[in-house]
Design an enzyme around this catalytic site. Structure first.
Site, short mmCIF file in Angstrom:
data_model
loop_
_atom_site.label_atom_id
_atom_site.label_comp_id
_atom_site.label_asym_id
_atom_site.label_seq_id
_atom_site.Cartn_x
_atom_site.Cartn_y
_atom_site.Cartn_z
N LYS A 50 -1.66 -13.21 0.37
CA LYS A 50 -1.75 -12.05 0.79
C LYS A 50 -1.10 -11.41 -1.12
O LYS A 50 -0.76 -10.84 -1.67
CB LYS A 50 -1.17 -11.36 2.14
CG LYS A 50 -1.86 -10.88 2.54
CD LYS A 50 -1.33 -10.93 4.20
CE LYS A 50 -2.51 -10.80 4.81
NZ LYS A 50 -2.32 -10.62 6.71
N GLN A 94 3.47 -8.88 9.21
CA GLN A 94 2.46 -9.88 9.52
C GLN A 94 3.00 -10.30 10.86
O GLN A 94 3.89 -10.39 11.26
CB GLN A 94 2.87 -11.02 8.70
CG GLN A 94 2.60 -12.69 9.05
CD GLN A 94 0.79 -12.44 8.84
OE1 GLN A 94 0.53 -11.44 7.41
NE2 GLN A 94 0.08 -12.40 9.34
N ASP A 117 -2.59 -1.98 7.04
CA ASP A 117 -3.17 -3.19 8.37
C ASP A 117 -4.32 -2.31 9.32
O ASP A 117 -4.70 -2.28 9.90
CB ASP A 117 -3.06 -4.08 9.26
CG ASP A 117 -2.41 -5.55 8.09
OD1 ASP A 117 -3.17 -5.49 7.97
OD2 ASP A 117 -0.79 -6.12 9.17
#
Ligand code: NDP
Length: 281
Positions: A50, A94, A117
């Site tokens: 990422k 994460q 997200d």
């Protein structure tokens, strides 16, 4: 019959190129904070990918590596600081988090306008309400992009989504509904799964069960999207028996190189959209 391969890697590359151009041409300031707690090896790889993808597209990334033993309060304090930092337009924590941390609490602490997200209740609620410009979860919105950019008609089609997780199955079903598909959701308690899946014009499989979907469960001419990822001795495999199903499907995503690369591309797109919205308020 041999299915057309839906090349997620190529589609993701064009989305990334578009993002890069837009950031450079419009001189957009765009920052993504990435928080990793602990030493999970797979998570480290995801975070590294990422951060690299941000650098490639002109998004400034801010990485926070916290020890496995970090207390929940400390993470909440970091999120609060990131929520109030005008250089940060997206915040990604994460998953999975260590077991002593309440993931729900962490997700709901993120400012919904920075929740790139798309996991928080407000953004999922907006998706449910069919609102426009929602920060939707990246993997499901990547599926929609694959279909649209491959000129696959969604409206009026019968879609079956196998899996009902909050991060893939349910949001994928709602996004397909938003595109006017007629949607059925199947799960582990579904009886006669094959009867349901073989009714699909578009079959999306996110069950996390290796090669669950066999040729006899797929209608001739269907479009098959395989979300599953399984690491095996013979490389990555999906939830669909690719070799057999591609003999009957009209189009199919491979694993690897299908849905996977789209997830990061859509994360970058969500970050850009969050930055543009931030600029306009
Ligand atoms: P979860 O384990 O959270 O959810 C799996 C879902 O599949 C559940 O709803 C479960 O039903 C259902 N299911 C399980 N077994 C069966 C079965 N035999 N028949 C029908 N339904 C079944 O997984 P995720 O949604 O997080 O992920 C799914 C897959 O996608 C995994 O392989 C994961 O690695 C992959 N993935 C890939 C991503 C990418 O970028 N390509 C991103 C995220 C995930 P129930 O609710 O009843 O338990």
């Amino acid at each position: 019959m041999s299915a057309k391969i839906l090349d997620g890697k190529a589609i993701a590359a064009s989305i990334r190129a578009e993002i890069k151009d837009e950031i450079a041409n419009d001189d957009i300031k765009c920052g993504l904070a990435v928080v990793l707690v602990g030493e999970d090896e797979a998570s480290k790889v995801y975070v590294r990918n990422k951060i690299k993808a941000c650098a490639d597209t002109g998004i400034k990334s801010y990485a926070y590596y916290l020890q496995q033993s970090t207390e929940e309060d400390e993470i909440l304090q970091l999120i609060d600081a990131l929520n109030n930092d005008s250089n940060i337009h997206g915040i990604l924590v994460q998953m999975p988090l260590p077991s002593h941390i309440n993931e729900k609490k962490i997700i709901s602490a993120i400012d919904p306008s920075k929740d790139v997200d798309g996991f928080c209740a407000i953004n999922l609620g907006k998706l449910f309400l069919g609102e426009k410009d929602v920060l939707a979860p990246c993997t499901p919105s990547g599926i929609i992009e694959i279909l649209k950019r491959s000129n696959i008609e969604i409206s009026g089609k019968r879609a079956v989504v196998v899996g009902r997780s909050n991060i893939v199955g349910k949001p994928a079903a709602f996004l397909m509904l938003k595109e006017n598909a007629t949607v059925t959701i199947a799960h582990s308690k579904t009886q006669d799964l094959g009867l349901i899946t073989s009714s699909a014009d578009i079959l999306i499989v996110a069950a996390g069960k290796q090669e669950l979907i066999t040729q006899n469960m797929v209608k001739k001419g269907a479009v098959v999207i395989d979300v599953g990822i399984h690491r095996t001795e013979n490389g990555l495999k999906g939830d669909v028996q690719f070799d057999e199903v591609s003999k009957v499907a009209q189009a199919i995503t491979p694993v690897p190189g299908g849905v996977g690369p789209m997830t990061i591309a859509m994360l970058l797109k969500n970050t850009l959209n969050a930055a543009k919205k931030f600029k306009s308020v």
